[in-house]
Design a protein around this motif. Structure first.
Motif, PDB file in Angstrom:
ATOM      1  N   ALA A  85      50.245  51.838 -21.751  1.00 17.50           N
ATOM      2  CA  ALA A  85      51.703  51.761 -21.597  1.00 17.50           C
ATOM      3  C   ALA A  85      52.126  52.172 -20.194  1.00 17.50           C
ATOM      4  O   ALA A  85      53.054  51.585 -19.614  1.00 17.50           O
ATOM      5  CB  ALA A  85      52.364  52.654 -22.639  1.00 17.50           C
ATOM      6  N   LEU A  86      51.455  53.160 -19.627  1.00 16.54           N
ATOM      7  CA  LEU A  86      51.791  53.580 -18.265  1.00 16.54           C
ATOM      8  C   LEU A  86      51.404  52.513 -17.239  1.00 16.54           C
ATOM      9  O   LEU A  86      52.168  52.225 -16.304  1.00 16.54           O
ATOM     10  CB  LEU A  86      51.082  54.890 -17.933  1.00 16.54           C
ATOM     11  N   ARG A  87      50.234  51.922 -17.415  1.00 16.51           N
ATOM     12  CA  ARG A  87      49.803  50.892 -16.464  1.00 16.51           C
ATOM     13  C   ARG A  87      50.725  49.683 -16.515  1.00 16.51           C
ATOM     14  O   ARG A  87      50.989  49.034 -15.497  1.00 16.51           O
ATOM     15  CB  ARG A  87      48.368  50.462 -16.782  1.00 16.51           C
ATOM     16  N   LEU A  88      51.234  49.371 -17.700  1.00 18.36           N
ATOM     17  CA  LEU A  88      52.137  48.231 -17.840  1.00 18.36           C
ATOM     18  C   LEU A  88      53.413  48.425 -17.033  1.00 18.36           C
ATOM     19  O   LEU A  88      53.990  47.451 -16.513  1.00 18.36           O
ATOM     20  CB  LEU A  88      52.465  48.031 -19.321  1.00 18.36           C
ATOM     21  N   GLN A  89      53.852  49.687 -16.912  1.00 19.70           N
ATOM     22  CA  GLN A  89      55.068  49.960 -16.141  1.00 19.70           C
ATOM     23  C   GLN A  89      54.880  49.697 -14.650  1.00 19.70           C
ATOM     24  O   GLN A  89      55.857  49.502 -13.927  1.00 19.70           O
ATOM     25  CB  GLN A  89      55.497  51.412 -16.362  1.00 19.70           C
ATOM     26  N   TYR A  90      53.628  49.717 -14.174  1.00 19.45           N
ATOM     27  CA  TYR A  90      53.378  49.529 -12.750  1.00 19.45           C
ATOM     28  C   TYR A  90      53.066  48.081 -12.388  1.00 19.45           C
ATOM     29  O   TYR A  90      52.799  47.777 -11.223  1.00 19.45           O
ATOM     30  CB  TYR A  90      52.204  50.418 -12.304  1.00 19.45           C
ATOM     31  N   THR A  91      53.084  47.171 -13.386  1.00 19.32           N
ATOM     32  CA  THR A  91      52.809  45.771 -13.081  1.00 19.32           C
ATOM     33  C   THR A  91      53.908  45.152 -12.223  1.00 19.32           C
ATOM     34  O   THR A  91      53.665  44.168 -11.517  1.00 19.32           O
ATOM     35  CB  THR A  91      52.661  44.969 -14.380  1.00 19.32           C
ATOM     36  N   CYS A  93      55.444  46.870  -9.867  1.00 16.78           N
ATOM     37  CA  CYS A  93      55.528  47.687  -8.648  1.00 16.78           C
ATOM     38  C   CYS A  93      54.389  47.291  -7.710  1.00 16.78           C
ATOM     39  O   CYS A  93      53.279  47.844  -7.799  1.00 16.78           O
ATOM     40  CB  CYS A  93      55.454  49.176  -8.975  1.00 16.78           C
ATOM     41  N   PRO A  94      54.613  46.324  -6.822  1.00 18.27           N
ATOM     42  CA  PRO A  94      53.529  45.884  -5.924  1.00 18.27           C
ATOM     43  C   PRO A  94      53.108  46.941  -4.918  1.00 18.27           C
ATOM     44  O   PRO A  94      52.091  46.782  -4.251  1.00 18.27           O
ATOM     45  CB  PRO A  94      54.140  44.671  -5.219  1.00 18.27           C
ATOM     46  N   ALA A  95      53.880  48.036  -4.802  1.00 14.11           N
ATOM     47  CA  ALA A  95      53.543  49.067  -3.815  1.00 14.11           C
ATOM     48  C   ALA A  95      52.312  49.865  -4.207  1.00 14.11           C
ATOM     49  O   ALA A  95      51.740  50.576  -3.371  1.00 14.11           O
ATOM     50  CB  ALA A  95      54.735  50.010  -3.614  1.00 14.11           C
ATOM     51  N   PHE A  96      51.878  49.759  -5.475  1.00 16.68           N
ATOM     52  CA  PHE A  96      50.759  50.563  -5.961  1.00 16.68           C
ATOM     53  C   PHE A  96      49.603  49.666  -6.368  1.00 16.68           C
ATOM     54  O   PHE A  96      49.781  48.697  -7.128  1.00 16.68           O
ATOM     55  CB  PHE A  96      51.180  51.420  -7.163  1.00 16.68           C
ATOM     56  N   SER A  97      48.430  49.988  -5.880  1.00 19.18           N
ATOM     57  CA  SER A  97      47.214  49.298  -6.286  1.00 19.18           C
ATOM     58  C   SER A  97      46.686  49.909  -7.584  1.00 19.18           C
ATOM     59  O   SER A  97      47.178  50.953  -8.044  1.00 19.18           O
ATOM     60  CB  SER A  97      46.158  49.398  -5.187  1.00 19.18           C
ATOM     61  N   ASP A  98      45.674  49.259  -8.172  1.00 17.49           N
ATOM     62  CA  ASP A  98      45.085  49.799  -9.395  1.00 17.49           C
ATOM     63  C   ASP A  98      44.482  51.188  -9.156  1.00 17.49           C
ATOM     64  O   ASP A  98      44.564  52.071 -10.018  1.00 17.49           O
ATOM     65  CB  ASP A  98      44.002  48.851  -9.910  1.00 17.49           C
ATOM     66  N   GLU A  99      43.877  51.382  -7.997  1.00 14.38           N
ATOM     67  CA  GLU A  99      43.295  52.682  -7.670  1.00 14.38           C
ATOM     68  C   GLU A  99      44.365  53.761  -7.587  1.00 14.38           C
ATOM     69  O   GLU A  99      44.180  54.883  -8.072  1.00 14.38           O
ATOM     70  CB  GLU A  99      42.539  52.583  -6.347  1.00 14.38           C
ATOM     71  N   GLN A 100      45.510  53.415  -6.999  1.00 12.20           N
ATOM     72  CA  GLN A 100      46.601  54.395  -6.895  1.00 12.20           C
ATOM     73  C   GLN A 100      47.210  54.693  -8.257  1.00 12.20           C
ATOM     74  O   GLN A 100      47.626  55.826  -8.523  1.00 12.20           O
ATOM     75  CB  GLN A 100      47.656  53.884  -5.917  1.00 12.20           C
ATOM     76  N   VAL A 101      47.272  53.692  -9.134  1.00  6.35           N
ATOM     77  CA  VAL A 101      47.759  53.950 -10.496  1.00  6.35           C
ATOM     78  C   VAL A 101      46.803  54.896 -11.218  1.00  6.35           C
ATOM     79  O   VAL A 101      47.232  55.797 -11.949  1.00  6.35           O
ATOM     80  CB  VAL A 101      47.920  52.623 -11.264  1.00  6.35           C
ATOM     81  N   ASP A 102      45.501  54.702 -11.013  1.00  4.67           N
ATOM     82  CA  ASP A 102      44.528  55.638 -11.582  1.00  4.67           C
ATOM     83  C   ASP A 102      44.771  57.057 -11.080  1.00  4.67           C
ATOM     84  O   ASP A 102      44.678  58.028 -11.842  1.00  4.67           O
ATOM     85  CB  ASP A 102      43.105  55.207 -11.216  1.00  4.67           C
ATOM     86  N   GLN A 103      45.079  57.181  -9.796  1.00  2.82           N
ATOM     87  CA  GLN A 103      45.336  58.503  -9.220  1.00  2.82           C
ATOM     88  C   GLN A 103      46.600  59.130  -9.815  1.00  2.82           C
ATOM     89  O   GLN A 103      46.635  60.331 -10.103  1.00  2.82           O
ATOM     90  CB  GLN A 103      45.456  58.390  -7.705  1.00  2.82           C
ATOM     91  N   ILE A 104      47.629  58.317 -10.037  1.00  2.34           N
ATOM     92  CA  ILE A 104      48.865  58.836 -10.642  1.00  2.34           C
ATOM     93  C   ILE A 104      48.591  59.299 -12.070  1.00  2.34           C
ATOM     94  O   ILE A 104      49.059  60.368 -12.502  1.00  2.34           O
ATOM     95  CB  ILE A 104      49.962  57.760 -10.609  1.00  2.34           C
ATOM     96  N   ILE A 105      47.820  58.513 -12.828  1.00  2.00           N
ATOM     97  CA  ILE A 105      47.497  58.910 -14.197  1.00  2.00           C
ATOM     98  C   ILE A 105      46.664  60.188 -14.196  1.00  2.00           C
ATOM     99  O   ILE A 105      46.833  61.058 -15.061  1.00  2.00           O
ATOM    100  CB  ILE A 105      46.752  57.766 -14.912  1.00  2.00           C
ATOM    101  N   PHE A 106      45.774  60.332 -13.212  1.00  2.26           N
ATOM    102  CA  PHE A 106      44.989  61.562 -13.116  1.00  2.26           C
ATOM    103  C   PHE A 106      45.906  62.761 -12.863  1.00  2.26           C
ATOM    104  O   PHE A 106      45.720  63.834 -13.461  1.00  2.26           O
ATOM    105  CB  PHE A 106      43.969  61.443 -11.990  1.00  2.26           C
ATOM    106  N   ILE A 107      46.904  62.594 -12.009  1.00 12.39           N
ATOM    107  CA  ILE A 107      47.862  63.683 -11.761  1.00 12.39           C
ATOM    108  C   ILE A 107      48.598  64.046 -13.044  1.00 12.39           C
ATOM    109  O   ILE A 107      48.790  65.228 -13.364  1.00 12.39           O
ATOM    110  CB  ILE A 107      48.858  63.271 -10.653  1.00 12.39           C
ATOM    111  N   LEU A 108      49.019  63.015 -13.799  1.00 11.75           N
ATOM    112  CA  LEU A 108      49.729  63.276 -15.056  1.00 11.75           C
ATOM    113  C   LEU A 108      48.830  63.972 -16.070  1.00 11.75           C
ATOM    114  O   LEU A 108      49.264  64.897 -16.768  1.00 11.75           O
ATOM    115  CB  LEU A 108      50.252  61.961 -15.634  1.00 11.75           C
ATOM    116  N   LYS A 109      47.582  63.535 -16.174  1.00  8.68           N
ATOM    117  CA  LYS A 109      46.662  64.149 -17.124  1.00  8.68           C
ATOM    118  C   LYS A 109      46.393  65.612 -16.776  1.00  8.68           C
ATOM    119  O   LYS A 109      46.387  66.487 -17.655  1.00  8.68           O
ATOM    120  CB  LYS A 109      45.341  63.376 -17.157  1.00  8.68           C
ATOM    121  N   ALA A 110      46.171  65.887 -15.494  1.00  8.54           N
ATOM    122  CA  ALA A 110      45.920  67.264 -15.081  1.00  8.54           C
ATOM    123  C   ALA A 110      47.144  68.139 -15.329  1.00  8.54           C
ATOM    124  O   ALA A 110      47.040  69.264 -15.831  1.00  8.54           O
ATOM    125  CB  ALA A 110      45.517  67.310 -13.609  1.00  8.54           C
TER     126      ALA A 110
END
Length: 457
Positions: A85-91, A93-110
């Motif tokens: 659901a979080l990744r779907l919200q970034y589809t 947003c062209p400013a973020f790559s898949d790697e950056q979305v992974d980094q954002i999710i890591f920040i949220l998880k931590a």
């Protein structure tokens, strides 16, 4: 190793995590992570040998799957918010790559992991900001941490409102800090980090099985108030007997509920629905009421205890439920400029007020005697049992289990002995320092052989 003891199993697009542990040797792993390649440190002993893809991670929850909470309010569990659901919200947003979305999710998880296991708000905000800066994400991190929710926005991306309850998990917060330190250290040294590997590492860490079994936790739960009544409140054998009687009644009630659940098919479902409805008033109203009622009935009516000694009974029962974490974290957050500290302090004070009123109501329902509210009178037991004596050892052991200290034989024993010796030495030095050196050995403590045995043990 993450995959040790049945770590990560694949089942379609879902992941089942059972008894997975990130660091079996935390000190060694952290040392290697800071001096060698982070990936090799995490992959030691076969850990993370099979990394899930982004598609396979879609149904995984963003936060911890469950946690034990004593909070007065109950926020909605974040399990319903998945990575997909979080990744779907970034589809969009062209400013973020898949790697950056992974980094954002890591920040949220931590951040959610620290939030769920009892870290103060300013500590969570500081760690999430460090990760944002280490990943060099575009823009600034807009962050607001409330009483039961974390609101996050990165640059021009979507705003995430994630709810979770807070509980205790000192070992897990410590491990999350270690992982964050590893990631920040690796990014500072310009090392490449596989974010899917790190996401799986955090998942296994926050959702791993508790270090102590259910029966160990239950044993500590009932030993804690009994040891507390002697070690802290210096009660008598009657104080211990009254506390043990109340604990036995609570245990018998739990066993009866469990037995009825096995006998009657529909009872378990009925009780779960009933318990979910009264959960908000269980700690604040029901438990204090029955504690006050049983303390008066058993302590005064059955054992004929002096009223001045009864506070040691109800305080020992209620101490674990008092919102000390709320008050301590609330004050710390206010000092560090976090507005949620005001809410946390208010909720802690309000919960304490409800508990006090319910305790008094239960007492007055059982006896007409005035409820004693002063510090309990000493019970006359020898000093080597009370204060920092023998009863302090089961108290410390039970405390470490209840508050989630990591189950390591060396750290467990060393921590218990260190705290014990510190408390014992503090009492001794407080008495010895005013005395002249030549007369210090005349102090009765040094003339009692058993006291030296306890101190050495």
């Amino acid at each position: 190793a993450l995959n040790k003891d049945g770590g990560t199993r694949r089942k379609g697009t879902h992941t089942t995590m059972k008894n997975a542990t990130l660091f079996r040797r935390p000190t060694l792993a952290i040392a290697k992570a800071r001096n060698e390649d982070l990936g090799r440190a995490l992959n030691k002993d076969g850990g993370l040998s099979s990394i899930l893809t982004r598609e396979e991670r879609e149904d995984l929850p963003v936060g911890p799957e469950s946690n034990f909470s004593l909070a007065m309010g109950a926020g909605s569990n974040v399990k319903t918010r998945t990575e997909g659901a979080l990744r779907l919200q970034y589809t969009t947003c062209p400013a973020f790559s898949d790697e950056q979305v992974d980094q954002i999710i890591f920040i949220l998880k931590a951040g959610l992991g620290l939030f769920a296991f009892g870290s103060p708000t300013h500590i969570i905000a500081g760690e999430m900001t460090r990760l944002h800066e280490a990943f060099d994400l575009p823009g600034t991190l807009m962050l607001d941490i409330g009483y039961t929710a974390i609101i996050v926005n990165v640059y021009c991306g979507p705003t995430h409102i994630l709810h979770h309850t807070q509980g205790f998990g000192l070992n897990k917060t410590n491990d999350i800090h270690h992982v964050i330190e590893c990631v920040v250290d690796a990014k500072t040294k310009a090392q490449d980090i596989d974010m899917l590997r790190m996401l799986q590492a955090v998942d296994n860490l926050v959702n791993r099985a508790n270090d102590f079994s259910h029966w160990e936790w239950q044993l500590a739960f009932y030993v804690f108030p009994m040891a507390l009544s002697i070690a802290v409140f210096s009660g008598s054998w009657l104080t211990l007997a009254t506390t043990a009687s109340i604990c036995a009644i609570r245990l018998a009630f739990s066993l009866c509920i469990k037995a009825l659940g096995h006998c009657c098919d529909g009872f378990s479902e009925f009780y779960e629905r009933f318990e979910s409805r009264i959960r908000a008033i269980h700690v604040t109203i029901l438990l204090p009421f029955w504690t006050g009622l049983l303390t008066a009935l058993i302590g005064e009516k059955i054992f004929n205890m002096e009223l001045s000694m009864l506070p040691g009974v109800y305080l020992a029962i209620m101490l674990f439920y008092l919102p000390a974490l709320e008050l301590i974290n609330g004050g710390s957050e206010m000092i560090n400029g976090m507005h949620v500290g005001v809410t946390r302090l208010f909720m802690g004070i309000l919960e304490t007020m409800y508990m006090g009123c319910s305790l008094f109501l239960g007492w007055t329902c059982a006896t007409s005697s005035p409820m004693p509210t002063s510090w309990p009178s000493p019970g006359g037991l020898p000093w080597w049992l009370t204060d920092n004596g023998l009863f302090a050892i089961p108290l410390l052991a039970a405390s470490m289990i209840l508050f989630g200290v990591q189950k390591k034989a060396s750290s467990f024993v060393a921590g218990m002995v260190a705290i014990k010796c510190t408390l014992l030495a503090g009492d001794i030095l407080a008495e010895l320092l005013p005395m002249a050196f030549w007369g210090s050995m005349q102090y009765p403590f040094f003339q009692t052989p058993i006291s030296m045995i306890i101190a050495c043990a």
